[in-house]
Design a protein around this motif. Structure first.
Motif, PDB file in Angstrom:
ATOM      1  N   CYS A   1       1.138  -1.019   0.366  1.00  0.00           N
ATOM      2  CA  CYS A   1       0.144   0.175  -0.049  1.00  0.00           C
ATOM      3  C   CYS A   1       1.290   1.130  -0.112  1.00  0.00           C
ATOM      4  CB  CYS A   1      -0.759   0.122   1.383  1.00  0.00           C
ATOM      5  SG  CYS A   1      -2.259   1.418   1.327  1.00  0.00           S
TER       6      CYS A   1
ATOM      7  N   LEU B   1      -2.595   0.224  -4.412  1.00  0.00           N
ATOM      8  CA  LEU B   1      -1.747  -0.305  -4.193  1.00  0.00           C
ATOM      9  C   LEU B   1      -0.263  -0.773  -5.090  1.00  0.00           C
ATOM     10  CD1 LEU B   1      -3.165  -3.755  -3.113  1.00  0.00           C
ATOM     11  CD2 LEU B   1      -2.499  -1.930  -1.760  1.00  0.00           C
TER      12      LEU B   1
ATOM     13  N   CYS C   1      -6.067  -0.953  -0.989  1.00  0.00           N
ATOM     14  CA  CYS C   1      -5.775  -1.885   0.371  1.00  0.00           C
ATOM     15  C   CYS C   1      -7.047  -1.907   1.237  1.00  0.00           C
ATOM     16  CB  CYS C   1      -4.581  -0.339   1.216  1.00  0.00           C
ATOM     17  SG  CYS C   1      -4.668  -1.040   2.300  1.00  0.00           S
TER      18      CYS C   1
ATOM     19  N   SER D   1       1.042  -1.561   4.237  1.00  0.00           N
ATOM     20  CA  SER D   1       0.210  -2.727   4.380  1.00  0.00           C
ATOM     21  C   SER D   1       0.444  -3.366   3.173  1.00  0.00           C
ATOM     22  CB  SER D   1      -1.197  -2.964   4.229  1.00  0.00           C
ATOM     23  OG  SER D   1      -1.622  -2.339   5.171  1.00  0.00           O
TER      24      SER D   1
END
Ligand SMILES: *Cc1c(COP(=O)(O)O)cnc(C)c1O
Ligand SMILES: [Zn+2]
Length: 425
Positions: A19, A41, A34, A24
């Motif tokens: 992300c 992303l 995300c 993440s």
């Protein structure tokens, strides 16, 4: 030029998705948002592993196409389509330079891109090849025109069905050059942003591979090849200034990323990092990203009804607006927005000085370049200036109709021709 193939199978250099906002991580999959923060992303690479194998000599030994940078593109195996795409000419534009009053000007000419004459061939080569790696059976896109052409062509070459959604009022040449490949073309009564919103819903429901929706992280990486090639073609040096057309704002962002990766991987020549000023171009009739730069804002103010002749750039709510603006301002660059008359004048100037016929988007880029020079944002002696020409003039002829001299009409006799010559002398 030798033609050592890209080693295959080679170990994948892609570790997954990450992300851009919260960091993440996700495994490789056709996803683009995300789950934690709804941020976009992006592909995560193993740069340490890439740095161990990728050298200028290795790249130069490979075939003359975008896949010479395969380790920096997000496929796990060799490409299935678009194997000949990329490495378009970088043309030294001395006659144009003289007219602009700038010492060194280059045209990166994707108006001759294989196979559909726009830079969208690069992103679609990656996206459709990736769709095949994922085992996706149908590819699709939301398009302002060039993406429709590229997706339909590459789907045909891959033997996959394609569903293309476009605003209903697109240029006829761009619609025809999509349907010809046997794609299903759906005209939506709305703007590009309406089309895009609809495509997000369709992607969720039908499981198709939308190249610029659920495959977007992979698709967008294809744009980096445009930046790598410019640096390689300048002798592994980045330019002093580059002017980039913007629709969703992805290309300009990825050119910045490409130059940064070359620097990080030590692939530039000694002194080859010129700290490029990256400038953005949009038409005055639809300029949400340019306005962010001019008004020093980091929020996109969506344009409800785009009015410009540059339809391929007419995205009112650009997905990468935030990142595009920070790429521009972070580089010390600026932005320009020519009006329709200035766009047409710039299309003619490029054709008359360099013999390159670009679509309206190219007129936007050169028109913005002229403004940036006049405003002193691009200096006359700063080093190489690259103007990014991303599409072909044969696709958008309407704005020129009636503006060019009509052919002189004569009978099939030498006397008639002689009379013409006398009248012009
Ligand atoms: C799509 C397109 C661009 C720029 O697209 P981004 O969405 O900003 O990456 C530039 N020129 C042409 C001709 C295009 O079709
Ligand atoms: Zn996130």
């Amino acid at each position: 030029m030798t033609t050592a193939p890209v080693p295959s199978p080679r170990p994948s250099t892609v570790t997954g998705l990450i992300c851009r906002e919260c960091g993440s991580t996700y495994p490789k999959a056709p996803i683009h948002v995300c789950e934690m923060c709804f941020g976009p992303l992006e592909i995560a690479y193993d740069y340490a592993a890439i740095g161990k194998v990728l050298t200028r000599a290795l790249i130069e030994s490979r075939p003359y196409n975008m896949w010479r940078y395969a380790e920096l593109l997000p496929l796990d195996g060799p490409p299935v389509v678009g194997t000949q795409t990329g490495m378009t000419p970088l043309v030294k534009a001395d006659r144009l330079a003289k007219r602009l009053g700038v010492r060194e000007v280059w045209i990166k000419n994707d108006s001759v891109s294989h196979p559909t004459l726009s830079f969208k061939d690069r992103v679609v080569s990656v996206a459709v090849s990736k769709a095949i790696e994922f085992g996706i059976g149908t590819v699709a896109c939301a398009s302002t025109g060039n993406l429709a052409n590229a997706t339909a062509a590459q789907a045909a070459a891959a033997g996959l069905p394609a569903v293309i959604l476009i605003p209903f009022d697109l240029e006829p040449a761009k619609v025809l050059a999509t349907s010809v490949y046997g794609a299903r073309v759906v005209g939506v009564k709305g703007t590009y942003d309406d089309v895009n919103r609809l495509c997000s819903e369709i992607a969720g429901k039908y499981g198709w591979g939308f190249v610029n929706v659920n495959l977007r992280p992979f698709y967008a990486e294809g744009s980096k090849s445009f930046g790598y090639e410019i640096a390689e073609q300048l002798g592994w040096r980045t330019p002093a200034n580059i002017v980039v057309p913007m629709a969703g704002g992805s290309l300009v962002t990825k050119i910045g990323k490409a130059f940064g990766e070359l620097e990080k991987l030590g692939l530039l020549a000694a002194g080859g990092n010129r700290k490029t000023k990256i400038h953005g171009a949009q038409a005055a009739g639809c300029s949400p990203i340019v306005d962010m730069v001019l008004e020093n804002r980091d929020q996109v103010k969506p344009v409800k009804t785009p009015t410009s002749i540059a339809k391929s750039l007419a995205i009112g709510n650009p997905a990468d607006g935030f990142y595009a603006r920070s790429t521009i301002t972070g580089s010390g660059g600026h932005a320009g927005k020519p009006n329709d008359d200035e766009i047409v004048a710039a299309m003619r100037l490029l054709a008359e000085t360099e013999g390159i016929f670009t679509e309206t988007a190219g007129g936007v880029t050169l028109g913005a370049t002229i403004k940036l020079i006049q405003e002193g944002r691009i200096g006359k002696d700063e080093g190489p200036l690259v103007v990014c020409i991303t599409g072909n003039g044969m696709k958008t002829q309407d704005p020129l109709v009636g503006k060019l001299p009509a052919p002189e009409l004569i009978g099939p006799s030498l006397a008639d021709f002689d009379r013409l010559q006398t009248s012009v002398q």
